[in-house]
Design an enzyme around this catalytic site. Structure first.
Site, PDB file in Angstrom:
ATOM      1  N   HIS A   1       0.857  -1.191   0.000  1.00 31.43           N
ATOM      2  CA  HIS A   1       0.000   0.000   0.000  1.00 31.43           C
ATOM      3  C   HIS A   1       0.891   1.238   0.000  1.00 31.43           C
ATOM      4  CE1 HIS A   1      -3.173   2.821   1.190  1.00 31.43           C
ATOM      5  NE2 HIS A   1      -4.007   1.894   0.779  1.00 31.43           N
TER       6      HIS A   1
ATOM      7  N   ASP B   1      -8.024  -5.255  -0.134  1.00 30.92           N
ATOM      8  CA  ASP B   1      -8.481  -6.101  -1.246  1.00 30.92           C
ATOM      9  C   ASP B   1      -8.136  -7.571  -1.068  1.00 30.92           C
ATOM     10  OD1 ASP B   1      -7.602  -3.250  -2.945  1.00 30.92           O
ATOM     11  OD2 ASP B   1      -9.624  -4.062  -2.990  1.00 30.92           O
TER      12      ASP B   1
END
Ligand code: SDX
Length: 426
Positions: A304, A361
């Site tokens: 991320h 996700d």
């Protein structure tokens, strides 16, 4: 006392003001940099650049903190509903009961899609990706719902239409793609239950609304509702800065979210896990492949730009996976595989050194599979969740006196000057 940093350049010393956020983070205000020094900054991907000041969502990537209007996402996931969190993000406060009921009534009133739009939906090729359909049809809403003369009325009704119709359009495009009858929204169902019913109700087998699934969907959408200046929200702000209508700005957000590095990652994770299962390769081999710089293969759902520790949303998503699969008595081999893959990756030096952890996700697709959502609709589910954040951020930018047309500069690296050469001389 005003704080500043000094810039020494070309024999001169410049003082650039420091801006401090309410949670203590600091930024160099460079709004006058080019005017005073002739210099610009360069930051591909904007990893070090703030595009705005915002009071909506706070993230601390090092500590794994996420708060909407100051409220930790963990508390909202446990106690709130998606509709209530939507109100919080857009209006800046939790609604009282009357405000919530009024908002629900208005969502119901705007939940239908113009019948002529059904014809447009039916003319997309059956194998169209739902995100392409959604982005196109959200822009088309402007054609079917022309602008109102009073600005505030136009904004209020457009916000309600988007919040209510995006969900209806998503279910509509799914029903058409599988050749099923269109199921209309019902006045007696809550926001999430209505979506599930529109997706799965059948004349021969009425859809049973399971409150545990409704709760899981509320949590899923709450966790996706906003995430400060991510790629798709930045797209909404940039496109919105041209003062185009909100439908077009949201359509740009949907297009940006579609990419597998962003909101399309939830679909890519399931495709990756299915591929690993079929490959018969060991998880260590898969992790080695993902580490190989010469190989474009990446562990989807990992890493991320902001979180350099565990994504707080992934923790809640993983817990919700266990709960909903247990309740539905589903054992999904991809969940077991995901947990094992995460275990191997989290012990790997490369992943540790690069602060690569599971993000939202990684587990979200498992919940959607358990609910029965088809894989290519996973990014659409992300878009429905992120819509309140896009709207809140767009409204904030429109009301921000400091906000102006987005137009970054560049460092030119092409030929400094060239002349036109007639074709016979080339
Ligand atoms: C979302 O921004 C947001 O807030 C987004 C989001 C939201 O709610 O809006 O949180 C939603 O988009 C989550 C992210 C979903 N995407 C994926 O899961 C795709 C896989 N992840 C990567 O592609 C990547 O981690 C990004 C795109 C998410 C972030 O990339 P960065 O910040 O540009 O990091 P990087 O590419 O500079 O990575 C640093 C290093 C690199 O290694 P080196 O080339 O320096 O050796 O880490 C490596 C990368 O190759 N790396 C990975 C990896 N992610 C980064 N290696 C293997 N697998 C990965 N997933």
């Amino acid at each position: 006392m005003a704080e500043y940093v000094k810039l020494i350049y070309d024999g001169k010393t410049y003082e650039l003001p420091l801006v401090t956020g309410s949670a203590g983070e600091k930024a160099i205000d460079i709004t006058k940099l080019r005017q005073t020094t002739g210099l610009i900054t360069l930051d591909p991907g904007f990893a070090n650049t703030g595009s705005c000041s915002s009071a909506i969502t706070f993230m601390d990537g090092e500590k794994g903190i996420l708060r909407y209007r100051g409220i930790p996402v963990e508390q909202l996931a446990e106690h709130s509903t998606f509709r209530e969190t939507t109100f919080l993000l857009i209006n800046g406060k939790l609604p009282n009961r009357e405000e919530l009921d009024t908002a629900s009534e208005r969502l119901n009133q705007t939940s239908l899609v113009h019948e002529d739009m059904h014809i447009v939906f039916q003319n997309f090729p059956r194998n169209s990706h739902p995100m392409g359909i959604l982005s196109s049809m959200v822009t088309a809403l402007r054609s079917f719902y022309p602008e109102l003369p009073v600005v505030q009325e136009e904004i209020n009704i457009t916000v309600m239409r988007l919040l209510s119709k995006l969900r209806t359009m998503a279910a509509l495009s799914y029903r058409i793609s599988v050749g099923h009858n269109i199921v209309y929204p019902r006045h007696d169902l809550s926001y999430c239950a209505n979506f599930l019913n529109m997706m799965f109700n059948s004349p021969v087998k009425p859809y049973h609304i399971d409150l545990d699934i409704v709760k899981a969907l509320n949590i899923f959408w709450i966790l996706h509702a906003d995430h400060e200046q991510n790629c798709s929200t930045s797209a909404v702000r940039v496109v919105g800065s041209g003062r185009v209508n909100l439908y077009a700005a949201v359509s740009a957000g949907i297009a940006a979210l579609w990419g597998p590095l962003h909101g399309g990652a939830n679909q890519a994770v399931i495709e990756m896990l299915s591929g690993i299962k079929e490959s018969g390769k060991s998880l260590s081999q898969i992790v080695e492949k993902a580490k190989d710089r010469n190989d474009p293969y990446r562990l989807m759902g990992f890493g991320h730009r902001v979180y350099k520790t565990y994504d707080p949303r992934a923790k809640i998503m993983k817990k919700t996976c266990d709960k909903i699969l247990g309740k539905l008595k589903i054992s999904d081999p991809l969940l077991d595989l995901a947990k094992k893959l995460e275990e191997v990756a989290l012990k790997d030096d490369y992943f540790i050194e690069n602060n690569l952890y599971a993000n939202i996700d990684f587990y979200s697709g498992i919940i959607l599979r358990a609910i029965g959502i088809p894989t290519n609709m996973f990014p659409v589910m992300f878009a429905i969740g992120r819509l309140p954040g896009w709207i809140a951020q767009w409204k904030e930018s429109m009301d921000d006196p400091a906000w102006r047309l987005s137009r970054p500069r560049q460092i030119y690296t092409g030929p400094v000057e060239a002349r036109y050469i007639p074709i016979d001389e080339r």
